[in-house]
Design a protein around this motif. Structure first.
Motif, short mmCIF file in Angstrom:
data_model
loop_
_atom_site.label_atom_id
_atom_site.label_comp_id
_atom_site.label_asym_id
_atom_site.label_seq_id
_atom_site.Cartn_x
_atom_site.Cartn_y
_atom_site.Cartn_z
N LEU A 204 0.85 -1.19 0.00
CA LEU A 204 0.00 0.00 0.00
C LEU A 204 0.89 1.24 0.00
N TRP A 205 1.94 1.22 0.78
CA TRP A 205 2.89 2.34 0.85
C TRP A 205 3.36 2.70 -0.56
N ARG A 206 3.80 1.68 -1.31
CA ARG A 206 4.34 1.88 -2.65
C ARG A 206 3.30 2.50 -3.59
N LYS A 207 2.06 1.98 -3.52
CA LYS A 207 0.98 2.49 -4.38
C LYS A 207 0.73 3.96 -4.10
N VAL A 208 0.59 4.29 -2.81
CA VAL A 208 0.24 5.67 -2.44
C VAL A 208 1.40 6.61 -2.79
N VAL A 209 2.63 6.17 -2.57
CA VAL A 209 3.78 7.01 -2.92
C VAL A 209 3.78 7.28 -4.43
N GLU A 210 3.44 6.27 -5.21
CA GLU A 210 3.39 6.46 -6.66
C GLU A 210 2.30 7.46 -7.05
N GLU A 211 1.17 7.41 -6.37
CA GLU A 211 0.10 8.38 -6.64
C GLU A 211 0.59 9.80 -6.35
N VAL A 212 1.24 9.96 -5.21
CA VAL A 212 1.74 11.29 -4.83
C VAL A 212 2.78 11.78 -5.85
N ALA A 213 3.60 10.86 -6.32
CA ALA A 213 4.70 11.22 -7.24
C ALA A 213 4.17 11.87 -8.52
N LYS A 214 2.94 11.54 -8.90
CA LYS A 214 2.35 12.13 -10.13
C LYS A 214 2.30 13.65 -10.06
N ASP A 215 2.17 14.19 -8.83
CA ASP A 215 2.14 15.65 -8.68
C ASP A 215 3.53 16.26 -8.67
N TYR A 216 4.56 15.43 -8.76
CA TYR A 216 5.95 15.93 -8.72
C TYR A 216 6.75 15.36 -9.89
N PRO A 217 6.34 15.72 -11.10
CA PRO A 217 7.04 15.14 -12.27
C PRO A 217 8.51 15.54 -12.33
N ASP A 218 8.87 16.60 -11.62
CA ASP A 218 10.26 17.06 -11.63
C ASP A 218 11.13 16.33 -10.61
N VAL A 219 10.51 15.44 -9.83
CA VAL A 219 11.28 14.68 -8.83
C VAL A 219 11.36 13.22 -9.27
N THR A 220 12.56 12.66 -9.24
CA THR A 220 12.75 11.25 -9.60
C THR A 220 12.38 10.38 -8.41
N LEU A 221 11.54 9.36 -8.68
CA LEU A 221 11.17 8.43 -7.61
C LEU A 221 11.75 7.06 -7.92
N GLU A 222 12.37 6.46 -6.91
CA GLU A 222 12.72 5.04 -7.05
C GLU A 222 12.27 4.31 -5.80
N HIS A 223 11.99 3.01 -5.97
CA HIS A 223 11.62 2.19 -4.82
C HIS A 223 12.79 1.29 -4.48
N MET A 224 12.96 1.04 -3.20
CA MET A 224 14.05 0.15 -2.80
C MET A 224 13.59 -0.68 -1.61
N LEU A 225 13.92 -1.96 -1.63
CA LEU A 225 13.59 -2.81 -0.48
C LEU A 225 14.52 -2.47 0.68
N VAL A 226 13.97 -2.56 1.87
CA VAL A 226 14.71 -2.07 3.04
C VAL A 226 16.02 -2.81 3.27
N ASP A 227 16.05 -4.11 3.01
CA ASP A 227 17.30 -4.86 3.23
C ASP A 227 18.36 -4.39 2.24
N ASN A 228 17.93 -4.17 1.00
CA ASN A 228 18.86 -3.64 0.01
C ASN A 228 19.35 -2.25 0.40
N CYS A 229 18.42 -1.44 0.91
CA CYS A 229 18.79 -0.08 1.30
C CYS A 229 19.86 -0.10 2.40
N ALA A 230 19.70 -1.00 3.36
CA ALA A 230 20.69 -1.12 4.44
C ALA A 230 22.06 -1.40 3.85
#
Ligand code: IPM
Ligand code: MG
Length: 361
Positions: A204-230
């Motif tokens: 759900l987090w990922r879906k909602v973040v993607e919806e919000v990102a639509k209002d910020y076309p000038d900002v790059t969004l990437e998703h990362m799994l938490v273990d990979n991020c660590a």
């Protein structure tokens, strides 16, 4: 400006570092012509000792009445302090969680910056640290595992415990909006961190973040799994600008990010609601082992006060002056014990406060 600031000195080194931050703020007020009034309240162990509970209604009311809150740190040694013989909801940390919730401080900003002057303290290999990094962790602070239902019970003679990780879309949306807004003032990249390969709350987090990102076309969004991020935080921290994540992941990743800077005593944080109000505190803990010895590093608290000037009061010039004073003190070779390196002058907590205040112009 007339500013009412409520202070929570708290436990351990808290009172010492808050005193130095006040010293610097008083100097800012003097140089820039502001009026600052400070009111102290008790929280954490200090409140338990006086009131029997880590946070009182009166303390919450005093915090709410202020323009902003400046905090030191709370908590003691969990193995030796009598505070940890109390039930969980009466321990020092419950005070901190309580005030975050009561004041609706859902957005926690934790910058992790590698200072040129302290690059030698960075535990990463030189070929990695050379690139430098300037990361802003935007941690959701009033939801998730921290505030979901929990209980401990017995089932078929087995001691069992359950904690729940719950988020609704509004909680995700408002923190995502903060994350994208701040990315716009930085390098325009958001890395949203989740565990969407396993958790529903993350999907759900990922879906909602993607919806919000639509209002910020000038900002790059990437998703990362938490273990990979660590792992990426130690492999290539320069890739990150804003890390946007839920409460528990943010708790863990922000400690990791701070360690990577090599100077946890330098890292500030801000916890904001949807107005200009915020609670500002260093990212580090109460360090009971060095409390009262005048050796703590007050810089993280001073930088938290700078965030307060910037985010709650829109006093960018004053905040810049505080940040510049910190850089100057480091350039002049002064260090507290935690960031000491060869050829530098070792100073205590109070002297560091004096040196910083002197450099406010
Ligand atoms: C932090 C701390 C707190 C948290 C503790 C003291 C409850 O670790 O601010 O990161 O887990 O949020
Ligand atoms: Mg933590």
């Amino acid at each position: 400006m007339e500013l009412n600031i409520t202070c929570i000195p708290g436990d351990g080194i808290g009172p010492e570092i808050v005193a130095e931050a006040k010293k610097v703020l008083r100097r800012v007020a003097e140089v820039y012509g502001h009026q600052m009034r400070f009111t102290d309240i008790l929280m954490g162990g200090a409140s338990i000792d006086v009131h029997g509970v880590p946070l009182t209604e009166e303390a919450i009311a005093a915090a709410r009445a202020a323009d902003a809150v400046l905090m030191g740190s709370i908590g003691g040694d969990t193995t030796t302090s009598p505070w940890y013989k109390l039930p969980p909801e009466k321990r020092p940390e419950a005070g901190l969680l309580g005030i975050r919730k009561a004041l609706n401080l859902f957005a926690n900003l934790r910058p992790a910056v590698l200072y040129d002057e302290l690059a030698a303290a960075c535990p990463l290999k030189e070929e990695i640290s050379r690139a430098g990094f300037d990361i802003l962790i935007m941690r959701e602070l009033t939801g998730g595992l921290y505030f979901g239902e929990r209980r401990t019970y017995e089932e078929n003679g087995l001691r069992t415990a359950v904690d729940t990780l719950v988020y609704n879309e509004n909680e995700i949306r408002r923190i995502a909006v903060k994350g994208f807004d701040i990315a716009r003032k930085r390098r325009r990249k958001v890395t949203s961190v989740d565990k969407a390969n396993v958790l529903d709350s993350s999907r759900l987090w990922r879906k909602v973040v993607e919806e919000v990102a639509k209002d910020y076309p000038d900002v790059t969004l990437e998703h990362m799994l938490v273990d990979n991020c660590a792992m990426q935080l130690v492999r290539d921290p320069a890739q990150f600008d804003v890390i946007l994540t839920e409460n528990m992941f943010g708790d863990i990743l922000s400690d990791e990010a701070s360690m990577v800077t090599g100077s946890i005593g330098m890292l500030a944080s801000a916890s904001l609601n949807d107005t200009k109000f915020g609670l500002y505190e260093p990212s580090h803990g109460s360090a009971p082992d060095i409390a009262g010895k005048d050796v703590a590093n007050p810089i993280a608290t001073v930088l938290s006060a700078s965030m307060m000037l910037r985010y709650s009061f829109d006093l960018d010039r004053e905040a810049d002056a505080v940040d510049a004073a910190v850089k100057q003190v480091l350039r002049d070779g002064y260090r507290t014990g935690d960031i000491l390196s060869e050829g530098c002058t070792k100073v205590g907590c109070s002297r560091m406060g004096d040196l910083l205040a002197e450099r406010i112009r």
